[in-house]
Design a protein around this motif. Structure first.
Motif, short mmCIF file in Angstrom:
data_model
loop_
_atom_site.label_atom_id
_atom_site.label_comp_id
_atom_site.label_asym_id
_atom_site.label_seq_id
_atom_site.Cartn_x
_atom_site.Cartn_y
_atom_site.Cartn_z
N THR A 4 41.78 39.46 38.57
CA THR A 4 43.21 39.30 38.28
C THR A 4 43.91 40.66 38.35
N ALA A 5 43.30 41.68 37.76
CA ALA A 5 43.88 43.03 37.79
C ALA A 5 43.97 43.54 39.23
N GLU A 6 42.95 43.26 40.04
CA GLU A 6 42.96 43.69 41.44
C GLU A 6 44.12 43.03 42.20
N LEU A 7 44.34 41.76 41.95
CA LEU A 7 45.44 41.05 42.63
C LEU A 7 46.80 41.60 42.20
N ILE A 8 46.96 41.88 40.93
CA ILE A 8 48.22 42.44 40.43
C ILE A 8 48.45 43.82 41.06
N ALA A 9 47.42 44.65 41.03
CA ALA A 9 47.54 46.01 41.58
C ALA A 9 47.89 45.95 43.08
N GLU A 10 47.22 45.07 43.78
CA GLU A 10 47.48 44.93 45.22
C GLU A 10 48.90 44.45 45.48
N ASN A 11 49.31 43.43 44.75
CA ASN A 11 50.63 42.84 44.97
C ASN A 11 51.77 43.82 44.66
N TYR A 12 51.60 44.62 43.62
CA TYR A 12 52.66 45.54 43.20
C TYR A 12 52.40 46.98 43.65
N ARG A 13 51.36 47.15 44.45
CA ARG A 13 50.99 48.48 44.96
C ARG A 13 50.86 49.50 43.83
N LEU A 14 50.07 49.13 42.85
CA LEU A 14 49.82 49.97 41.68
C LEU A 14 48.39 50.48 41.72
N PRO A 15 48.16 51.65 41.15
CA PRO A 15 46.77 52.11 41.06
C PRO A 15 46.01 51.26 40.04
N LEU A 16 44.74 51.06 40.30
CA LEU A 16 43.90 50.26 39.40
C LEU A 16 42.90 51.19 38.73
N GLU A 75 48.77 57.99 28.65
CA GLU A 75 49.25 58.19 30.02
C GLU A 75 50.77 58.33 30.01
N ASP A 76 51.30 58.89 31.09
CA ASP A 76 52.75 59.05 31.22
C ASP A 76 53.45 57.78 31.68
N THR A 77 52.68 56.75 31.99
CA THR A 77 53.26 55.48 32.43
C THR A 77 52.92 54.39 31.42
N VAL A 78 53.58 53.27 31.57
CA VAL A 78 53.31 52.13 30.69
C VAL A 78 52.13 51.36 31.27
N PRO A 79 51.06 51.20 30.50
CA PRO A 79 49.89 50.51 31.04
C PRO A 79 50.05 48.99 31.01
N LEU A 80 49.43 48.35 31.97
CA LEU A 80 49.26 46.90 31.96
C LEU A 80 47.78 46.67 31.80
N ILE A 81 47.39 46.10 30.68
CA ILE A 81 45.97 45.87 30.41
C ILE A 81 45.67 44.41 30.66
N VAL A 82 44.75 44.17 31.57
CA VAL A 82 44.33 42.82 31.92
C VAL A 82 42.91 42.67 31.39
N ALA A 83 42.72 41.71 30.48
CA ALA A 83 41.41 41.56 29.84
C ALA A 83 41.19 40.10 29.44
N HIS A 84 39.99 39.84 28.97
CA HIS A 84 39.64 38.51 28.49
C HIS A 84 40.11 38.29 27.06
N GLY A 85 39.99 37.05 26.60
CA GLY A 85 40.47 36.67 25.27
C GLY A 85 39.83 37.42 24.12
N GLY A 86 38.54 37.76 24.23
CA GLY A 86 37.88 38.48 23.16
C GLY A 86 38.54 39.82 22.88
N ILE A 87 39.00 40.48 23.93
CA ILE A 87 39.72 41.75 23.78
C ILE A 87 41.06 41.50 23.11
N HIS A 88 41.75 40.45 23.51
CA HIS A 88 43.03 40.09 22.89
C HIS A 88 42.85 39.83 21.40
N TRP A 89 41.83 39.03 21.06
CA TRP A 89 41.60 38.69 19.65
C TRP A 89 41.26 39.93 18.83
#
Length: 107
Positions: A4-16, A75-89
């Motif tokens: 999922t993170a790879e697809l987001i990074a690719e779509n928005y041309r963001l570093p992963l 980091e100097d940018t706002v991170p987008l963290i993509v993770a599974h539910g256990g990390i969220h909990w």
């Protein structure tokens, strides 16, 4: 989550950046198997400190999650963290939030 993170990074041309602090909890005996019918109860128990056989505890996840969050937020940018539910909990517990504040299901 990684795909999922790879697809987001690719779509928005963001570093992963992959950070092992955000890897899903090891679920022990149920890892890699189809979810049992009572998986909601298992996850609820885990969030309350009752671990499935051989599973990583939520306390262990929180201990590795905190340095990862500190690193991401430094980091100097706002991170987008993509993770599974256990990390969220685990993050919800670290932040002192209830699961009802930001529920997440298992998909």
């Amino acid at each position: 989550a990684k795909r999922t993170a790879e697809l987001i990074a690719e779509n928005y041309r963001l570093p992963l950046q992959v950070n092992e602090c955000f890897k899903e909890a090891n679920w022990g005996a149920i890892q890699g198997h189809a979810l049992p019918e009572n998986y909601n109860a298992i996850f609820l128990d885990w969030r309350n400190g009752i671990d499935p056989e051989g599973a990583e505890s939520i306390e262990s996840v929180k201990k590795r999650l905190i340095p990862g969050m500190q690193e991401a937020l430094a980091e100097d940018t706002v991170p987008l963290i993509v993770a599974h539910g256990g990390i969220h909990w685990a993050l919800m517990q670290v932040l002192g939030l209830s699961y009802e504040d930001a529920p997440v299901g298992n998909c």
